[in-house]
Design an enzyme around this catalytic site. Sequence first.
Site, short mmCIF file in Angstrom:
data_model
loop_
_atom_site.label_atom_id
_atom_site.label_comp_id
_atom_site.label_asym_id
_atom_site.label_seq_id
_atom_site.Cartn_x
_atom_site.Cartn_y
_atom_site.Cartn_z
N SER A 222 33.92 28.70 43.15
CA SER A 222 33.95 29.82 44.10
C SER A 222 34.33 29.41 45.52
O SER A 222 33.86 28.40 46.05
CB SER A 222 32.59 30.50 44.14
N LEU A 223 35.19 30.22 46.13
CA LEU A 223 35.54 30.06 47.54
C LEU A 223 34.81 31.07 48.42
O LEU A 223 34.99 31.11 49.63
CB LEU A 223 37.05 30.23 47.73
N THR B 92 30.10 38.61 40.16
CA THR B 92 31.37 38.24 39.55
C THR B 92 31.21 38.05 38.05
O THR B 92 30.14 38.31 37.48
CB THR B 92 31.96 36.98 40.23
N LYS C 79 29.62 42.20 36.04
CA LYS C 79 29.94 43.40 36.82
C LYS C 79 29.51 44.69 36.13
O LYS C 79 29.28 45.70 36.78
CB LYS C 79 31.43 43.43 37.14
N ASP D 95 35.94 45.71 44.80
CA ASP D 95 37.15 45.17 44.15
C ASP D 95 38.28 46.20 44.17
O ASP D 95 39.46 45.82 44.19
CB ASP D 95 36.87 44.79 42.69
N GLY E 178 42.69 41.53 29.39
CA GLY E 178 41.25 41.52 29.58
C GLY E 178 40.68 42.92 29.71
O GLY E 178 41.36 43.83 30.21
N GLY F 206 34.75 43.77 33.54
CA GLY F 206 34.48 44.54 34.75
C GLY F 206 35.64 44.57 35.72
O GLY F 206 35.91 45.61 36.34
N TYR G 197 41.97 32.71 41.63
CA TYR G 197 42.38 32.12 42.91
C TYR G 197 42.14 30.61 42.95
O TYR G 197 42.50 29.95 43.93
CB TYR G 197 41.65 32.80 44.07
N GLY H 103 44.87 35.79 43.12
CA GLY H 103 43.79 36.70 43.45
C GLY H 103 43.16 36.50 44.81
O GLY H 103 42.22 37.22 45.16
#
Length: 416
Positions: A15-16, A54, A58, A95, A119, A122, A195, A216
Site C-alpha cells: 500500500s502507498l 480495500t 468493500k 472510489d 473481476g 467491490g 498501482y 490506478g
Amino acid sequence: MAPVYGLLGEKLGHSLSPQIHKKLCGYAYQLFEMPQSKVKEFVNGRRFRAVNVTIPYKKTVMPLCDFLSPQAERIGSVNTLKVDDEGKIHGYNTDYYGFSYLLKRAGITPAGKKVLILGSGGSSVTVQAVLSDLYAGQIVVISRSGEENYQNLARHYDAQIIVNTTPVGMFPQNLEAPIELSRFNRCEAVVDIIYNPLRTKLLLDAAKLGINCSNGLPMLVAQAKMAAEIFTDTPLAEDEIERVIGQMEKEATNIVLVGMPGCGKSTVAGEIGRLLQREVLDTDVLCTEEHGKSIPEIFALSGEEAFRKTESRMAEKAGCRLGTVIATGGGIIKRPENFNSLKQNGFIVFLERPLKELAMEGRPLSTDIEQLQRLYEERYPLYLEFCDTKITVAQTCTETAAFVIQQFNQFLGVNE
C-alpha cells in the site's frame, strides 16, 4: 488523543496510502491488515475515527454500517468508514470519484463503447456504476465462475475498453497478466486499477501495442482526497490530486542505467543514490552474491547462459522494488523479458561512452578493442530500443548523475 485513521484490508504490504494521506493532510495513517474472520470484530470495536477499506472487504463491511451514503448504497460497495460523535458508523464510496477522475485524466470516453471489466468484486461494481453513468454502450463483467468467464473470452475480443479490477499482476505477483491483450484487436484504452507496480504486465502490453492506458494511481489519490475530506470535514483543492500524483510517481519510479560494459553505470548509480538519498542496486553485484563467484568465474565455470538466467532473475528482483537506482550489466538488453522487469517501475537511461574510454578489465566479453567494437555494434540498437532516453557520459561522474536526474524530472514532468 489524536484520531486514528488508516486502511483496512487483507494484504497491505504494497500500500502507498499512508504516504498519500500524509502528503494530503499530514496525519498519521495506519495499516489494519487482517483475515476475513477479524473484520467484523475490528469494525464493531470502533477503535478508529475513519478508515479506508480495500480488497477484499468493500462488500464485507456494508452490513456493519449504521448509515450508507446514497452512492454507496446504490453501488453496493463501501471503501470508506467513519465513526460519528455518537459512535455510529457511516459508509461511503469514494472510489466512484476516483475512477471518474482517472478516466477524465486519461482522456478515456466510454460513451457508446463496449467495455470489458475483469473481476466482479467491490471495485468492479464501482467501475460498472461509473461506466454506466458515462453511457458505456455495453458493459461485460468477466469473473472466474460466472456466465461470462475467462474460458469464453473470445466472444469479447471486440471490446474497445478493458478495465482490470482483479489483483492479478499486483505486487508481489508482478508481471502476471489476466488476459492476452494482443487478441483484442479493437481495444483503444486499458485501465488497470493496480498501482504497485506502476506498470503491470497488462499495461506494458498496452504500451507496446500503442494503446492508451493508465494505472490506478490517479484513482487512488483522487479517492484519497475525497476520503481525507470525509475524515477531517475539511475541503481540499482538486489540484492537490495532481500535486500528490507527481510526488508519488517521483518517489516510486526507479532510475535504471543500461549501457556497455565499463561505461560507468555502477559509479554513476552510486552518485545518483547519494544525491537523491536512494538505495542503489546493481544486478552484477546481485549475480555475484547469488553464485558466490565473480562474473569472470561464473562465465568460466558455468557459461554465459547460466549467467544470463541469473541476471534475469536479479533484474526481476530489483525491478519489483520502488524508488531505487539500479545499475545493470552490459548484456541486460539481450533478453527481452528483462525490459518488462525493469520498465514496470523504471525510467531507463542508456549511458553512452566512446569505446576508447570503456574499461575492459574483468569484462569476459570485451577483452580487446576489436571484440568491444563487435559487441557495441550488436548491442547499440538494443540499448536504443530498451531505453527511455540516451545520455552521453560527461567529464565527471557528478555531472553525469546530475544530467540523469534532470532527464528523470523532465520525464515525470517535475519542475526542479
